[in-house]
Design an enzyme around this catalytic site. Structure first.
Site, PDB file in Angstrom:
ATOM      1  N   ASN A 249      -1.780  -0.223   7.046  1.00 39.98           N
ATOM      2  CA  ASN A 249      -1.263  -1.528   7.471  1.00 39.98           C
ATOM      3  C   ASN A 249      -0.399  -2.224   6.420  1.00 39.98           C
ATOM      4  O   ASN A 249      -0.273  -3.442   6.414  1.00 39.98           O
ATOM      5  CB  ASN A 249      -2.413  -2.414   7.962  1.00 39.98           C
ATOM      6  CG  ASN A 249      -3.468  -2.633   6.903  1.00 39.98           C
ATOM      7  OD1 ASN A 249      -3.272  -2.235   5.749  1.00 39.98           O
ATOM      8  ND2 ASN A 249      -4.563  -3.271   7.267  1.00 39.98           N
TER       9      ASN A 249
ATOM     10  N   HIS B 192      -1.913  -5.557   1.442  1.00 45.44           N
ATOM     11  CA  HIS B 192      -3.183  -6.247   1.206  1.00 45.44           C
ATOM     12  C   HIS B 192      -2.860  -7.642   0.701  1.00 45.44           C
ATOM     13  O   HIS B 192      -1.898  -7.823  -0.052  1.00 45.44           O
ATOM     14  CB  HIS B 192      -4.001  -5.518   0.127  1.00 45.44           C
ATOM     15  CG  HIS B 192      -5.105  -6.355  -0.445  1.00 45.44           C
ATOM     16  ND1 HIS B 192      -6.338  -6.458   0.169  1.00 45.44           N
ATOM     17  CD2 HIS B 192      -5.151  -7.182  -1.531  1.00 45.44           C
ATOM     18  CE1 HIS B 192      -7.097  -7.296  -0.542  1.00 45.44           C
ATOM     19  NE2 HIS B 192      -6.408  -7.741  -1.564  1.00 45.44           N
TER      20      HIS B 192
ATOM     21  N   LYS C 295       0.834  -1.200   0.000  1.00 46.50           N
ATOM     22  CA  LYS C 295       0.000   0.000   0.000  1.00 46.50           C
ATOM     23  C   LYS C 295       0.878   1.263   0.000  1.00 46.50           C
ATOM     24  O   LYS C 295       2.102   1.185   0.234  1.00 46.50           O
ATOM     25  CB  LYS C 295      -0.918  -0.037   1.230  1.00 46.50           C
ATOM     26  CG  LYS C 295      -1.888  -1.232   1.234  1.00 46.50           C
ATOM     27  CD  LYS C 295      -2.814  -1.197   2.443  1.00 46.50           C
ATOM     28  CE  LYS C 295      -3.787  -2.373   2.420  1.00 46.50           C
ATOM     29  NZ  LYS C 295      -4.813  -2.253   3.485  1.00 46.50           N
TER      30      LYS C 295
ATOM     31  N   THR D 140      -5.481  -7.323  10.701  1.00 46.05           N
ATOM     32  CA  THR D 140      -5.771  -6.064   9.993  1.00 46.05           C
ATOM     33  C   THR D 140      -5.267  -4.851  10.774  1.00 46.05           C
ATOM     34  O   THR D 140      -4.705  -3.920  10.193  1.00 46.05           O
ATOM     35  CB  THR D 140      -7.295  -5.957   9.767  1.00 46.05           C
ATOM     36  OG1 THR D 140      -7.722  -7.098   9.015  1.00 46.05           O
ATOM     37  CG2 THR D 140      -7.651  -4.680   9.018  1.00 46.05           C
TER      38      THR D 140
ATOM     39  N   GLU E 288      -9.720 -10.112  -7.861  1.00 41.39           N
ATOM     40  CA  GLU E 288      -8.773  -9.009  -7.682  1.00 41.39           C
ATOM     41  C   GLU E 288      -7.663  -9.039  -8.742  1.00 41.39           C
ATOM     42  O   GLU E 288      -7.261  -7.991  -9.256  1.00 41.39           O
ATOM     43  CB  GLU E 288      -8.169  -9.073  -6.274  1.00 41.39           C
ATOM     44  CG  GLU E 288      -9.204  -8.783  -5.190  1.00 41.39           C
ATOM     45  CD  GLU E 288      -8.705  -9.064  -3.783  1.00 41.39           C
ATOM     46  OE1 GLU E 288      -7.520  -9.452  -3.620  1.00 41.39           O
ATOM     47  OE2 GLU E 288      -9.493  -8.888  -2.835  1.00 41.39           O
TER      48      GLU E 288
ATOM     49  N   TYR F 195     -12.351  -2.781  -3.315  1.00 43.47           N
ATOM     50  CA  TYR F 195     -12.885  -2.825  -1.944  1.00 43.47           C
ATOM     51  C   TYR F 195     -14.414  -2.806  -1.916  1.00 43.47           C
ATOM     52  O   TYR F 195     -15.002  -2.349  -0.928  1.00 43.47           O
ATOM     53  CB  TYR F 195     -12.312  -1.660  -1.129  1.00 43.47           C
ATOM     54  CG  TYR F 195     -10.901  -1.899  -0.627  1.00 43.47           C
ATOM     55  CD1 TYR F 195     -10.589  -3.017   0.166  1.00 43.47           C
ATOM     56  CD2 TYR F 195      -9.880  -1.006  -0.914  1.00 43.47           C
ATOM     57  CE1 TYR F 195      -9.297  -3.233   0.637  1.00 43.47           C
ATOM     58  CE2 TYR F 195      -8.577  -1.215  -0.436  1.00 43.47           C
ATOM     59  CZ  TYR F 195      -8.308  -2.336   0.344  1.00 43.47           C
ATOM     60  OH  TYR F 195      -7.026  -2.554   0.823  1.00 43.47           O
TER      61      TYR F 195
END
Ligand code: DAT
Ligand code: MG
Length: 140
Positions: free
Chosen positions: A118, A121, A11, A93, A132, A51
């Site tokens: 975090n 993913h 991320k 998470t 995805e 998402y």
């Protein structure tokens, strides 16, 4: 079980902090195969689709904004049971709760921001992985 593929994203927080190599190192050290790799700033349309299961939740807006705030490293990783394995490698998470030894537990923390930062993913099931990977790498 058959060889699986999963979608891993480093991320924007992970890319900004220079942790792409560390995430890839852990995957390679465990013996998984990198089959596609791309660095890009994802647009809101892709992120809302990625998402979609969280649409309507209070953190959805901040999540999409955070995920589009800079480059993301998108990686397709292959191996036996790699979907389950990467979820275990990523950890819980909430990076404060994530166990030491995991990516989020070793490298993540609460920064007090609107969106949970975090670092990574990972797809949560074979159906999610297929969906995805098709979103991020339509040519695969
Ligand atoms: P994961 O990324 O572990 O699969 P998820 O799919 O439930 O977790 O949520 C997607 C992301 O949204 C997650 O990485 C961080 C954020 N998020 C999830 N639940 C949240 C919550 N209760 N409050 C704030 N952000 C949250
Ligand atoms: Mg998820």
């Amino acid at each position: 079980p058959a060889v699986e593929r999963t979608l891993v994203l480093v991320k924007p927080d992970g890319v900004r902090r220079g942790l792409v190599g560390e995430v890839l190192r852990r995957l390679e050290a465990k013996g998984y195969t990198l089959v596609a790799l791309d660095l890009r700033v994802p647009d809101a349309e892709l992120l809302r689709a990625h998402y979609a299961e969280h649409e309507g939740k209070p953190f959805f807006g901040p999540l999409v904004e955070f995920m589009g705030s800079g480059p993301v490293a998108a990686v397709v990783v292959e191996g036996q049971r790699v979907i389950e394995a990467f979820r275990a490698m990523a950890g819980a998470t909430d990076p404060t709760a994530a166990a030491p030894g995991t990516i989020r537990g070793d490298l993540g923390r609460d920064w007090g921001t609107a969106a949970t930062q975090n670092i990574v993913h990972g797809s949560d099931s074979p159906a999610s992985a297929q969906r995805e990977i098709a979103l991020w790498f339509p040519h695969l």
